[in-house]
Design an enzyme around this catalytic site. Structure first.
Site, PDB file in Angstrom:
ATOM      1  N   GLU A  36       0.856  -1.183   0.000  1.00 24.12           N
ATOM      2  CA  GLU A  36       0.000   0.000   0.000  1.00 24.12           C
ATOM      3  C   GLU A  36       0.896   1.239   0.000  1.00 24.12           C
ATOM      4  OE1 GLU A  36      -2.795  -0.253   3.242  1.00 24.12           O
ATOM      5  OE2 GLU A  36      -3.563  -2.177   2.565  1.00 24.12           O
ATOM      6  N   HIS A 127      -4.071   8.511 -27.778  1.00 22.98           N
ATOM      7  CA  HIS A 127      -4.134   7.476 -28.815  1.00 22.98           C
ATOM      8  C   HIS A 127      -5.295   7.740 -29.774  1.00 22.98           C
ATOM      9  CE1 HIS A 127      -3.291   3.664 -30.634  1.00 22.98           C
ATOM     10  NE2 HIS A 127      -4.474   3.180 -30.333  1.00 22.98           N
ATOM     11  N   ASP A 167       0.665   1.572 -40.444  1.00 22.60           N
ATOM     12  CA  ASP A 167      -0.583   0.844 -40.280  1.00 22.60           C
ATOM     13  C   ASP A 167      -1.667   1.632 -41.015  1.00 22.60           C
ATOM     14  OD1 ASP A 167      -2.980  -0.184 -39.365  1.00 22.60           O
ATOM     15  OD2 ASP A 167      -2.260  -0.482 -37.317  1.00 22.60           O
ATOM     16  N   LYS A 190      -0.733  -4.124 -43.841  1.00 22.48           N
ATOM     17  CA  LYS A 190      -0.608  -5.535 -43.451  1.00 22.48           C
ATOM     18  C   LYS A 190      -1.713  -6.327 -44.121  1.00 22.48           C
ATOM     19  CE  LYS A 190       0.188  -4.821 -38.889  1.00 22.48           C
ATOM     20  NZ  LYS A 190       0.186  -5.109 -37.435  1.00 22.48           N
ATOM     21  N   ASP A 218       4.363   7.224 -35.681  1.00 19.06           N
ATOM     22  CA  ASP A 218       3.235   6.655 -34.938  1.00 19.06           C
ATOM     23  C   ASP A 218       3.098   7.421 -33.630  1.00 19.06           C
ATOM     24  OD1 ASP A 218       1.101   5.009 -34.416  1.00 19.06           O
ATOM     25  OD2 ASP A 218       2.207   3.143 -34.740  1.00 19.06           O
TER      26      ASP A 218
HETATM   27  N1  AMP Z   1      -1.652  -2.081 -23.483  1.00 15.63           N
HETATM   28  C1  AMP Z   1      -1.957  -2.670 -24.646  1.00 15.63           C
HETATM   29  N2  AMP Z   1      -1.009  -3.282 -25.374  1.00 15.63           N
HETATM   30  C2  AMP Z   1      -1.323  -3.875 -26.544  1.00 15.63           C
HETATM   31  N3  AMP Z   1      -2.552  -3.937 -27.053  1.00 15.63           N
HETATM   32  C3  AMP Z   1      -3.538  -3.336 -26.367  1.00 15.63           C
HETATM   33  C4  AMP Z   1      -3.287  -2.671 -25.139  1.00 15.63           C
HETATM   34  N4  AMP Z   1      -4.452  -2.183 -24.694  1.00 15.63           N
HETATM   35  C5  AMP Z   1      -5.386  -2.529 -25.586  1.00 15.63           C
HETATM   36  N5  AMP Z   1      -4.849  -3.234 -26.591  1.00 15.63           N
HETATM   37  C6  AMP Z   1      -5.518  -3.823 -27.755  1.00 15.63           C
HETATM   38  O1  AMP Z   1      -5.134  -3.079 -28.880  1.00 15.63           O
HETATM   39  C7  AMP Z   1      -6.223  -3.092 -29.816  1.00 15.63           C
HETATM   40  C8  AMP Z   1      -6.556  -1.682 -30.188  1.00 15.63           C
HETATM   41  O2  AMP Z   1      -5.508  -1.162 -30.929  1.00 15.63           O
HETATM   42  P1  AMP Z   1      -5.765   0.129 -31.838  1.00 15.63           P
HETATM   43  O3  AMP Z   1      -6.956  -0.179 -32.701  1.00 15.63           O
HETATM   44  O4  AMP Z   1      -4.493   0.301 -32.595  1.00 15.63           O
HETATM   45  O5  AMP Z   1      -6.082   1.223 -30.876  1.00 15.63           O
HETATM   46  C9  AMP Z   1      -7.387  -3.782 -29.135  1.00 15.63           C
HETATM   47  O6  AMP Z   1      -7.445  -5.101 -29.582  1.00 15.63           O
HETATM   48  C10 AMP Z   1      -7.004  -3.734 -27.675  1.00 15.63           C
HETATM   49  O7  AMP Z   1      -7.560  -4.806 -26.942  1.00 15.63           O
HETATM   50  N1  AMP Z   2      -0.340  -0.647   4.767  1.00 16.18           N
HETATM   51  C1  AMP Z   2       0.092  -0.132   5.922  1.00 16.18           C
HETATM   52  N2  AMP Z   2       1.080  -0.727   6.620  1.00 16.18           N
HETATM   53  C2  AMP Z   2       1.517  -0.216   7.785  1.00 16.18           C
HETATM   54  N3  AMP Z   2       1.051   0.913   8.321  1.00 16.18           N
HETATM   55  C3  AMP Z   2       0.078   1.546   7.657  1.00 16.18           C
HETATM   56  C4  AMP Z   2      -0.452   1.058   6.449  1.00 16.18           C
HETATM   57  N4  AMP Z   2      -1.409   1.908   6.029  1.00 16.18           N
HETATM   58  C5  AMP Z   2      -1.477   2.889   6.939  1.00 16.18           C
HETATM   59  N5  AMP Z   2      -0.579   2.693   7.918  1.00 16.18           N
HETATM   60  C6  AMP Z   2      -0.312   3.532   9.066  1.00 16.18           C
HETATM   61  O1  AMP Z   2      -0.797   2.873  10.206  1.00 16.18           O
HETATM   62  C7  AMP Z   2      -1.224   3.842  11.153  1.00 16.18           C
HETATM   63  C8  AMP Z   2      -2.627   3.536  11.561  1.00 16.18           C
HETATM   64  O2  AMP Z   2      -2.644   2.367  12.286  1.00 16.18           O
HETATM   65  P1  AMP Z   2      -3.895   2.041  13.205  1.00 16.18           P
HETATM   66  O3  AMP Z   2      -4.083   3.236  14.092  1.00 16.18           O
HETATM   67  O4  AMP Z   2      -3.521   0.798  13.938  1.00 16.18           O
HETATM   68  O5  AMP Z   2      -5.074   1.882  12.294  1.00 16.18           O
HETATM   69  C9  AMP Z   2      -1.094   5.197  10.499  1.00 16.18           C
HETATM   70  O6  AMP Z   2       0.080   5.807  10.918  1.00 16.18           O
HETATM   71  C10 AMP Z   2      -1.019   4.862   9.024  1.00 16.18           C
HETATM   72  O7  AMP Z   2      -0.305   5.809   8.281  1.00 16.18           O
END
Ligand code: AMP
Ligand code: AMP
EC number: 2.7.6.1
Lengths: 297, 297
Positions: A36, A127, A167, A190, A218
């Site tokens: 976190e 995009h 493309d 393509k 691109d």
């Molecule tokens: N992070 C990504 N990397 C590669 N392909 C993606 C990503 N996010 C979406 N796509 C896919 O890319 C295609 C869209 O590409 P385009 O039409 O060029 O915008 C869709 O099939 C999406 O599911």
């Molecule tokens: N994931 C986490 N791990 C450890 N401490 C956290 C986390 N998230 C929040 N805290 C801290 O834990 C304290 C709260 O603890 P508690 O009073 O026991 O709920 C605060 O100082 C927060 O900033």
């Protein structure tokens, strides 16, 4: 006016701050043992116009959540306005249901930012332009074209230059380049080879590239598969040289190897995303969007 | 009624499905090269009451985003209702501004789920009850106490048993245990030693534990620091044996080593989170919340 930055790519925020003659607001941010994220700003944001920059690079989901948490903290710290700067907009390619039962993650991201407290989004080369309509508020949409095109124009003899789209589905970007540079346009298409049973794709070049210096353009290069295949097709069709340019160097997975092994003489990106260390090569040029972003801010 | 699951902890969803006599809906989910998540359900969710389970385990931000994307996809697939099952609610400890300029991430999470499309949340043993009020909709709040307490009661001679809170700030959980088991209560109180310049904490035991079998109870064990120090204090004060029990075995960072090296005879958790493989030890018992969750569904 205050500029904040997540941990994804602080260098870009530093550059923008320098252009503005201010500093990035010091922020304590770390991961608790279970992953976190904790965030706390070191200066009061009360009444300020806050700009919060985060690059959606790997690990992308973590950096998106960090940005959402920072927006929440700014909202609760009584910021007057919150502008989210996302130089590269994550999940932009999932901007529609390509098939049933898919999410529209690009819209979801816009809604999440809004819910966290963002008033405004500032981004570079989406995009697709439709994503502007996903956010319920103003979107400042910046373009890298002037920066990239001026660089290329200064390097290449205009009479030899041909702009190429890798493309057929995305000619829009290349079209803008051709317009700006007054250069002819070609397209790599393509095609499934009808003579071969299993679906081999053939890269067909539409337009004349023989003896030309081709600028393949691109919006982003991700794994580099499409762009390197397109470059090969250009060389096979007699291109004298190929330069590749894109706004966003996502460069994931096999991209590093593909770029290194490619015959392309130069790759030109902007710094909307950090460049992987192994790609700090002579043939990779990174131009800074910081002045453009600073002007918009 | 349809049950969906993210990729964080599919075993728990399978168990719940089995209890309900149904199957978990097959879902295609993977990471693209740049880490963006793709999700698509293999069956129509139109008109269905959908339950979507995800465990907020490491990498927690990724699994939260995956759950948000799945909610978005369900909403767009015309689900009749969407209930988000979060056996362990991520960011629950950031439920207030402990200091200025901090986020309230637990509230943010509730808002994000709502925005993505969740109608209802089903969760187990929230870190604080106030979190129920963060979500703009019904929250079904389940308790692991009956499951854990029955297990302990069947193992330990009630006349020897003392319930212990590891932290004076969180006696509420131990209080419920003492009530249910009709056992006396003790508290481990962390105190800054006033005689020592640098702030050494002393673990002071309030209540009689000599010759007793102590059950140290908490809602979660994260790095195990507090709980193992508390157990040491109990042994130092003459406890015959110490058993540790908590709903959520977060078990991050140094937890594995601490649990292994501790003199505690048994650690009892539920399966709201997956147990790290290296902690599949004889002295670690994991009880299943699947029947309780299935009944609530
Ligand atoms: N992070 C990504 N990397 C590669 N392909 C993606 C990503 N996010 C979406 N796509 C896919 O890319 C295609 C869209 O590409 P385009 O039409 O060029 O915008 C869709 O099939 C999406 O599911
Ligand atoms: N994931 C986490 N791990 C450890 N401490 C956290 C986390 N998230 C929040 N805290 C801290 O834990 C304290 C709260 O603890 P508690 O009073 O026991 O709920 C605060 O100082 C927060 O900033």
């Amino acid at each position: 006016l205050m500029l904040f930055s997540g941990r994804a790519h602080p260098e870009l925020a530093e550059e923008v701050a320098k252009q503005l003659g201010i500093g990035v607001v010091p922020t304590k941010a770390f991961d608790f043992a279970n992953g976190e994220i904790y965030v706390r700003f070191q200066e009061s944001a009360r009444g300020a116009d806050c700009f919060l920059m985060q690059s959606h690079t790997a690990p992308i989901n973590k950096w998106i959540v960090e940005q959402l948490i920072m927006i929440d903290a700014l909202k609760r710290a009584s910021a007057r306005s919150i502008t989210v700067i996302v130089p590269f907009y994550g999940y932009a390619r999932q901007d529609k249901k390509h098939r049933g039962r898919e999410p529209i993650s690009a819209r979801l991201m816009a809604d999440l930012f809004r819910t966290a407290g963002a008033d405004r989004i500032l981004t570079v080369d989406l995009h697709t332009d439709q994503i502007q309509g996903f956010f319920d508020g103003p979107v400042d949409h910046l373009f890298a074209l002037p920066l990239l095109a001026d660089y290329v124009a200064a390097k290449v003899d205009r009479n030899k230059l041909t702009v190429v789209s890798p493309d057929a589905g995305r000619v829009r970007v290349a079209d803008r380049w051709a317009d700006r540079l007054g250069a002819p346009l070609a397209i790599v298409h393509k095609r499934r080879d009808p003579d071969v049973a299993n679906q081999v794709t053939v890269h067909e070049v539409v337009g004349d590239v023989e003896g030309r210096v081709c600028v393949l353009v691109d919006d982003m290069i991700d794994t580099g598969g499409t762009i390197c295949a397109a470059a090969d097709a250009l060389f096979a069709n007699g291109a004298e040289d190929v330069i590749v340019t894109a706004t966003h160097g996502v460069l994931s997975g096999p991209a590093a190897d593909r770029l290194k092994n490619s015959k392309v003489s130069e790759f030109v990106f902007t710094n909307t995303l950090p460049t992987p260390g192994e790609l700090e090569l002579d043939k990779i040029t990174v131009l800074s969007m910081a002045p453009t972003i600073a002007r918009a801010v």
